[in-house]
Design a protein around this motif. Structure first.
Motif, PDB file in Angstrom:
ATOM      1  N   LEU A  40      10.325   7.899  -2.269  1.00 35.28           N
ATOM      2  CA  LEU A  40       9.910   9.294  -2.427  1.00 35.28           C
ATOM      3  C   LEU A  40       9.939   9.720  -3.897  1.00 35.28           C
ATOM      4  N   LEU A  41      10.943   9.274  -4.645  1.00 36.44           N
ATOM      5  CA  LEU A  41      11.007   9.612  -6.070  1.00 36.44           C
ATOM      6  C   LEU A  41       9.858   8.982  -6.856  1.00 36.44           C
ATOM      7  N   VAL A  42       9.531   7.739  -6.551  1.00 35.03           N
ATOM      8  CA  VAL A  42       8.408   7.087  -7.232  1.00 35.03           C
ATOM      9  C   VAL A  42       7.105   7.800  -6.894  1.00 35.03           C
ATOM     10  N   THR A  43       6.950   8.199  -5.638  1.00 35.53           N
ATOM     11  CA  THR A  43       5.746   8.935  -5.239  1.00 35.53           C
ATOM     12  C   THR A  43       5.644  10.263  -5.990  1.00 35.53           C
ATOM     13  N   ALA A  44       6.764  10.978  -6.074  1.00 31.89           N
ATOM     14  CA  ALA A  44       6.767  12.254  -6.792  1.00 31.89           C
ATOM     15  C   ALA A  44       6.453  12.032  -8.275  1.00 31.89           C
ATOM     16  N   TYR A  45       6.983  10.985  -8.859  1.00 29.41           N
ATOM     17  CA  TYR A  45       6.727  10.692 -10.267  1.00 29.41           C
ATOM     18  C   TYR A  45       5.252  10.392 -10.501  1.00 29.41           C
ATOM     19  N   VAL A  46       4.680   9.555  -9.645  1.00 28.87           N
ATOM     20  CA  VAL A  46       3.260   9.205  -9.795  1.00 28.87           C
ATOM     21  C   VAL A  46       2.391  10.449  -9.643  1.00 28.87           C
ATOM     22  N   LEU A  47       2.706  11.285  -8.670  1.00 30.34           N
ATOM     23  CA  LEU A  47       1.919  12.505  -8.482  1.00 30.34           C
ATOM     24  C   LEU A  47       2.059  13.445  -9.684  1.00 30.34           C
ATOM     25  N   ALA A  48       3.253  13.504 -10.270  1.00 32.17           N
ATOM     26  CA  ALA A  48       3.444  14.351 -11.452  1.00 32.17           C
ATOM     27  C   ALA A  48       2.632  13.819 -12.636  1.00 32.17           C
ATOM     28  N   VAL A  49       2.599  12.511 -12.811  1.00 36.63           N
ATOM     29  CA  VAL A  49       1.819  11.924 -13.905  1.00 36.63           C
ATOM     30  C   VAL A  49       0.334  12.185 -13.682  1.00 36.63           C
ATOM     31  N   GLY A  51      -0.975  14.634 -11.947  1.00 36.10           N
ATOM     32  CA  GLY A  51      -1.197  16.063 -12.171  1.00 36.10           C
ATOM     33  C   GLY A  51      -1.262  16.395 -13.651  1.00 36.10           C
ATOM     34  N   GLY A  52      -0.355  15.801 -14.429  1.00 41.14           N
ATOM     35  CA  GLY A  52      -0.394  16.019 -15.877  1.00 41.14           C
ATOM     36  C   GLY A  52      -1.675  15.486 -16.498  1.00 41.14           C
ATOM     37  N   ALA A  53      -2.129  14.326 -15.996  1.00 37.15           N
ATOM     38  CA  ALA A  53      -3.376  13.761 -16.508  1.00 37.15           C
ATOM     39  C   ALA A  53      -4.555  14.664 -16.194  1.00 37.15           C
ATOM     40  N   VAL A  54      -4.588  15.216 -14.991  1.00 39.64           N
ATOM     41  CA  VAL A  54      -5.692  16.118 -14.615  1.00 39.64           C
ATOM     42  C   VAL A  54      -5.658  17.370 -15.477  1.00 39.64           C
ATOM     43  N   LEU A  55      -4.467  17.935 -15.685  1.00 37.63           N
ATOM     44  CA  LEU A  55      -4.341  19.129 -16.521  1.00 37.63           C
ATOM     45  C   LEU A  55      -4.802  18.862 -17.948  1.00 37.63           C
ATOM     46  N   LEU A  56      -4.340  17.745 -18.513  1.00 42.34           N
ATOM     47  CA  LEU A  56      -4.753  17.413 -19.868  1.00 42.34           C
ATOM     48  C   LEU A  56      -6.234  17.078 -19.945  1.00 42.34           C
ATOM     49  N   ALA A  57      -6.766  16.471 -18.884  1.00 49.34           N
ATOM     50  CA  ALA A  57      -8.185  16.122 -18.873  1.00 49.34           C
ATOM     51  C   ALA A  57      -9.050  17.374 -18.882  1.00 49.34           C
ATOM     52  N   GLU A  58      -8.606  18.416 -18.201  1.00 48.15           N
ATOM     53  CA  GLU A  58      -9.368  19.673 -18.210  1.00 48.15           C
ATOM     54  C   GLU A  58      -9.361  20.308 -19.601  1.00 48.15           C
ATOM     55  N   ARG A  59      -8.244  20.155 -20.291  1.00 47.48           N
ATOM     56  CA  ARG A  59      -8.118  20.804 -21.589  1.00 47.48           C
ATOM     57  C   ARG A  59      -8.725  19.983 -22.732  1.00 47.48           C
ATOM     58  N   TYR A  60      -8.441  18.648 -22.760  1.00 43.83           N
ATOM     59  CA  TYR A  60      -8.864  17.820 -23.891  1.00 43.83           C
ATOM     60  C   TYR A  60      -9.965  16.819 -23.545  1.00 43.83           C
ATOM     61  N   GLY A  61     -10.208  16.593 -22.288  1.00 42.63           N
ATOM     62  CA  GLY A  61     -11.159  15.568 -21.866  1.00 42.63           C
ATOM     63  C   GLY A  61     -10.408  14.397 -21.249  1.00 42.63           C
ATOM     64  N   PRO A  64      -9.108  11.274 -23.983  1.00 43.46           N
ATOM     65  CA  PRO A  64      -7.963  11.643 -24.826  1.00 43.46           C
ATOM     66  C   PRO A  64      -6.702  11.932 -24.010  1.00 43.46           C
ATOM     67  N   ALA A  65      -6.876  12.525 -22.826  1.00 45.41           N
ATOM     68  CA  ALA A  65      -5.712  12.833 -21.994  1.00 45.41           C
ATOM     69  C   ALA A  65      -5.023  11.550 -21.539  1.00 45.41           C
ATOM     70  N   LEU A  66      -5.798  10.598 -21.067  1.00 49.31           N
ATOM     71  CA  LEU A  66      -5.203   9.342 -20.590  1.00 49.31           C
ATOM     72  C   LEU A  66      -4.587   8.546 -21.730  1.00 49.31           C
ATOM     73  N   PHE A  67      -5.253   8.492 -22.884  1.00 47.73           N
ATOM     74  CA  PHE A  67      -4.672   7.780 -24.019  1.00 47.73           C
ATOM     75  C   PHE A  67      -3.418   8.486 -24.536  1.00 47.73           C
ATOM     76  N   GLY A  68      -3.421   9.805 -24.498  1.00 47.04           N
ATOM     77  CA  GLY A  68      -2.227  10.554 -24.911  1.00 47.04           C
ATOM     78  C   GLY A  68      -1.052  10.290 -23.990  1.00 47.04           C
ATOM     79  N   LEU A  69      -1.298  10.295 -22.684  1.00 45.07           N
ATOM     80  CA  LEU A  69      -0.220   9.982 -21.741  1.00 45.07           C
ATOM     81  C   LEU A  69       0.272   8.549 -21.915  1.00 45.07           C
ATOM     82  N   ALA A  70      -0.670   7.621 -22.086  1.00 40.83           N
ATOM     83  CA  ALA A  70      -0.281   6.224 -22.277  1.00 40.83           C
ATOM     84  C   ALA A  70       0.562   6.071 -23.538  1.00 40.83           C
ATOM     85  N   GLY A  71       0.174   6.731 -24.604  1.00 42.97           N
ATOM     86  CA  GLY A  71       0.944   6.673 -25.847  1.00 42.97           C
ATOM     87  C   GLY A  71       2.331   7.277 -25.689  1.00 42.97           C
ATOM     88  N   GLY A  72       2.409   8.396 -24.972  1.00 47.94           N
ATOM     89  CA  GLY A  72       3.714   9.031 -24.731  1.00 47.94           C
ATOM     90  C   GLY A  72       4.646   8.138 -23.935  1.00 47.94           C
TER      91      GLY A  72
END
Length: 143
Positions: A40-49, A51-61, A64-72
């Motif tokens: 359940l924790l791994v599922t929640a973590y994956v869903l949070a990542v 969700g963050g990718a979708v949010l960043l994708a709406e804002r930056y594209g 860049p959002a996926l590369f930014g997350l990968a870099g982080g």
């Protein structure tokens, strides 16, 4: 009629068997619960990542959002590896120091044993002093 020894052994075996069964049952429950919680924790973590990718994708594209997350996450992984390496180095150093202390104790005890054959009363005093001096220290801090 059973002897007292047989009764005591039977009682001991019964108690040990009960304890072992309790421990195994508890360990099994803990393992199953931990496995379910981990999934359940791994599922929640994956869903949070995601969700963050979708949010960043709406804002930056998307790219860049996926590369930014990968870099982080890469940066976080490097930090964790550096911390683990530092801990391992520290543990190796502490083990080396403990081995040196044990070797010193063995040498002192060997010297005390050679003195014991020549002067028993002096050796007894030295052994008592060494026992108090070299007694293992408690690992707890009583501060």
């Amino acid at each position: 009629m059973l002897s007292l020894g047989a009764i005591l052994v039977q009682n001991l075996v019964t108690r040990v068997t009960d304890r072992v069964e309790e421990t195994v049952d508890s360990a099994r429950r803990n393992a199953i619960g931990g496995l379910i919680a981990g999934v359940l924790l791994v599922t929640a973590y994956v869903l949070a990542v995601v969700g963050g990718a979708v949010l960043l994708a709406e804002r930056y594209g998307t790219a860049p959002a996926l590369f930014g997350l990968a870099g982080g996450f890469l940066l976080l992984a490097i930090i964790v590896l550096v911390v683990v390496a530092a801990r391992n180095r520290r543990e190796r150093e502490l083990r080396r120091i403990r081995r040196q202390q044990l070797a010193a104790r063995r040498d002192l005890m060997a010297a005390a044993a050679t003195v014991a054959t020549q002067k028993p009363f002096a050796a007894t005093a030295v052994a008592l002093a060494l026992g108090f001096l070299l007694a293992p220290k408690s690992r707890r801090d009583d501060d």
